[in-house]
Design a protein around this motif. Structure first.
Motif, short mmCIF file in Angstrom:
data_model
loop_
_atom_site.label_atom_id
_atom_site.label_comp_id
_atom_site.label_asym_id
_atom_site.label_seq_id
_atom_site.Cartn_x
_atom_site.Cartn_y
_atom_site.Cartn_z
N LEU A 84 0.84 -1.22 0.00
CA LEU A 84 0.00 0.00 0.00
C LEU A 84 0.87 1.26 0.00
O LEU A 84 0.59 2.22 -0.72
N ASP A 97 2.55 1.68 -3.44
CA ASP A 97 1.61 2.25 -4.42
C ASP A 97 1.38 3.74 -4.18
O ASP A 97 1.34 4.54 -5.12
N SER A 98 1.23 4.10 -2.92
CA SER A 98 0.97 5.50 -2.59
C SER A 98 2.19 6.37 -2.90
O SER A 98 2.06 7.51 -3.35
N SER A 99 3.38 5.83 -2.66
CA SER A 99 4.61 6.57 -2.97
C SER A 99 4.73 6.80 -4.48
O SER A 99 5.17 7.87 -4.92
N ARG A 124 2.22 7.05 -6.48
CA ARG A 124 1.21 8.07 -6.79
C ARG A 124 1.77 9.47 -6.50
O ARG A 124 1.58 10.41 -7.29
N LEU A 153 -1.00 15.61 0.70
CA LEU A 153 -0.68 14.36 0.02
C LEU A 153 0.68 13.84 0.45
O LEU A 153 0.84 12.66 0.81
N ASN A 188 1.76 10.47 3.11
CA ASN A 188 2.72 9.44 2.72
C ASN A 188 3.86 9.33 3.72
O ASN A 188 4.28 8.24 4.10
N LEU A 241 -4.50 7.04 4.86
CA LEU A 241 -3.73 6.98 3.61
C LEU A 241 -4.62 6.97 2.36
O LEU A 241 -4.23 7.57 1.34
N PRO A 242 -5.82 6.35 2.39
CA PRO A 242 -6.67 6.40 1.19
C PRO A 242 -7.05 7.82 0.74
O PRO A 242 -7.43 8.01 -0.42
N THR A 263 -5.15 10.04 0.02
CA THR A 263 -4.21 10.47 -1.00
C THR A 263 -4.77 10.28 -2.41
O THR A 263 -4.38 10.99 -3.34
N GLN A 264 -5.68 9.33 -2.57
CA GLN A 264 -6.26 9.09 -3.90
C GLN A 264 -7.09 10.30 -4.36
O GLN A 264 -6.96 10.75 -5.50
#
Length: 596
Positions: free
Chosen positions: A487, A490-492, A494, A524, A528, A570-571, A573-574
């Motif tokens: 997770l 993936d966020s990094s 993004r 954002l 992260n 963390l979600p 960030t989307q």
């Protein structure tokens, strides 16, 4: 009144298990120290916090400073506190031996600051003094060092930052305070400064202002600004024509007077002493401002900590209603509200903000220590770049998310939280200034996106990505953490994609559009970075659990809170990434949006 305001177990976990602060003693600068001296420093702070600070939280708030006959009177407990921290050596603990310090790592003094301010942030005096004294130590002449440092770090004299002026605000290039050279090498100072925290009070014998002004004939803009030491009283005891013109009555942090000061207004006889070279004052002051930004982040997490522990204590003790699945609700006793899912969610959010923020601040502080003390030039440079990159985040996240956290603390108390019977209404007021102090969130965000992400030609971002990648790799070694490692990976990715998109806009020369949503980019980025800190804590906790550690409950709590942050925070960030890559521009002013 709440009984707790911080967790010593959590401080020890972060310092010694997560960030391995003890490893700093391998460097010659810190070689005289070990875990025992670090613990003694922290224990001293705890004693002062518990005995001289926490018992006066409400009283300091209710009996705020008063300006009478040109003098400012503060709560008497503040004098006792300043005497204690001065005599203990805490104010200058991280100074070098040459300047009267103990060469304690900033990582340790940051933990000390967190403990003290969690106890009573209305006594926020010593950070200003140590920051001012450090400026003199780094850039002042030998005469200035001899005259001022000892009395400042002993707590006898207060230090301040005198930057803001009525007409200039954060735009320091527009300051009008002037300095006229005198035959004896001093300068005649004229001007006014506003919002000067601890700018005058009776708890110390003198107040030493680190003052920005423009020497007559100097270039316009920031290049023509110089830095001066301007004492309230000169060394021979003469009044230096510094006038307390008024106290700003604040929403919170009422124990610290925010002053409107006049320099040379009364008798045209205010003397200043140049620090360093002419026209370099702003670059000198930025050292203190960067320190102060980490200090404000610590203030934010400290107030949030005090509110969280108050809410946690209340939620464990306050009975109300029954479990939702109880079949015969009226026949069963009421339960503590901590057992209700929505209350538990709010407490987990608070815990995740407090412990995630503190971890980030200690991480940043450790890089600060390495940048100062490492004998390896490459390690030194890399640590400096990471401090520069992380400082705006370490200042902003604990403050902005601290406001949200204390909002939930008030909610945990229900109607009682809105009253003076419980402490969280004060903490709610106290924390609101922190997103404004030392550069607003908007300014920090523009600094992050506009300057820091390209620092060293992008090297700072690369170094951070390597550190995050290292934690992700460690986490994948544990089956229970693999999901969270992916997770964060993936966020990094993004975050990297959003950064490249925005830098593409910067390349067109449209700076206003590039920075228009910098505050969203800050959020954002911050989410992260704090997720990284939580995964870092979870790796240590999982390792300890697999070793059958007796402190299993503590480590399981860490992993559970990490999961909360990854599933609930963390979600976000989307959605932020969606907005930051959106081509529709809505905030650049065209004079048509606010028609009445």
């Amino acid at each position: 009144m709440a009984k707790n305001f911080f967790s010593k177990r959590n401080v020890n976990f972060l310092l010694y298990e997560v960030h391995d602060v003890e490893s700093l003693t391998q460097h010659s600068y810190f070689a005289d120290h070990n875990k025992e001296t670090f613990d003694m420093t922290i224990d001293t702070a705890i004693q002062i916090a518990e005995n001289l600070m926490f018992p006066f939280v409400k009283d300091v708030d209710k009996n705020q400073p008063e300006l009478k006959d040109g003098k400012v009177k503060v709560h008497p407990s503040i004098k006792n506190y300043l005497k204690a921290v001065g005599e203990s050596g805490i104010i200058g603990a991280d100074f070098d031996y040459e300047n009267g310090g103990a060469q304690i790592p900033v990582s340790i003094t940051s933990a000390v600051g967190y403990i003290l301010m969690s106890a009573n942030n209305g006594m926020m005096y010593i950070g200003l003094t140590s920051g001012g004294a450090r400026l003199i130590a780094n850039f002042g002449s030998d005469d200035l060092k001899k005259a001022y440092i000892e009395n400042m770090i002993s707590g006898k004299w207060q230090g301040t930052m005198c930057l803001t002026e009525p007409q200039a605000g954060s735009s320091l290039s527009d300051i009008t305070s002037s300095a006229e050279p005198q035959e004896d090498g001093t300068y005649k100072i004229r001007g006014q400064k506003v919002f000067i925290s601890a700018g005058d009070h009776d708890a110390t014998d003198n107040v030493i202002h680190l003052f920005l002004a423009r020497i007559k004939g100097a270039p316009k803009g920031t290049k023509g600004i110089s830095l001066f030491v301007v004492p309230k009283y000169r060394l021979d005891g003469t009044d230096n024509d510094v006038t307390s013109m008024g106290i700003y009555h604040k929403l919170g942090q009422k124990g610290v007077p925010a002053m409107h000061l006049g320099f040379g207004d009364k008798n045209d006889d205010c003397v200043g002493y140049l620090v360093g070279e002419p026209n370099k004052g702003l670059s000198y002051m930025f050292q203190m401002m960067n320190e102060a930004r980490i200090g404000v982040g610590l203030t934010g997490v400290s107030i949030t900590s005090a509110a969280y522990y108050a809410a946690l204590e209340y939620a464990k003790e306050r009975p109300q209603s029954r479990r939702l699945n109880a079949k015969s609700a009226l026949e069963t006793p009421q339960i503590p509200i901590i057992q209700h899912p929505d209350v538990k969610r709010m407490l987990l959010f608070q815990k995740s903000v407090v412990e995630g923020s503190l971890s980030l601040l200690l991480e940043t502080s450790k890089y600060f220590d390495l940048a100062e003390a490492s004998d390896d030039p490459e390690e030194k440079e890399n640590a400096h770049l990471l401090v520069e990159l992380l400082t705006p985040i370490a200042k902003t996240f604990p403050c902005e998310y601290g406001v949200k956290s204390i909002n939930d603390a008030v909610q945990c108390f229900g109607g009682y939280g809105f009253t003076e019977d419980f402490p969280v209404e004060q903490y709610y007021r106290d924390i609101r200034i922190t997103p404004i102090y030392e550069g607003t969130t908007g300014i920090q965000s523009q600094d992050l996106l506009g300057r820091k992400v390209t620092l060293g030609g992008g090297k700072a971002m690369k170094l951070l990505a390597e550190q995050v990648g290292k934690t992700i790799k460690q986490a994948t070694e544990y089956e229970a953490l693999k999901k969270y490692a992916l997770l964060l990976k993936d966020s990094s990715q993004r975050l990297q994609e959003v950064t490249m998109h925005l830098l593409g806009i910067a390349g067109t020369g449209d700076v206003e559009r590039f920075l228009s949503d910098a505050t969203l980019y800050m959020e954002l980025f911050s989410l992260n970075v704090v997720a990284w800190q939580w995964l870092k804590q979870a790796v240590v906790a999982q390792e300890k659990l697999q070793a059958a550690n007796n402190d299993a409950d503590f480590y399981e709590s860490k992993i559970h809170t990490m999961k909360y942050f990854f599933h609930y925070e963390l979600p976000k960030t989307q959605g932020l990434a969606t907005r930051l890559t959106d081509t529709e521009v809505l905030t650049i002013m065209t004079d048509k949006e606010f028609v009445m």
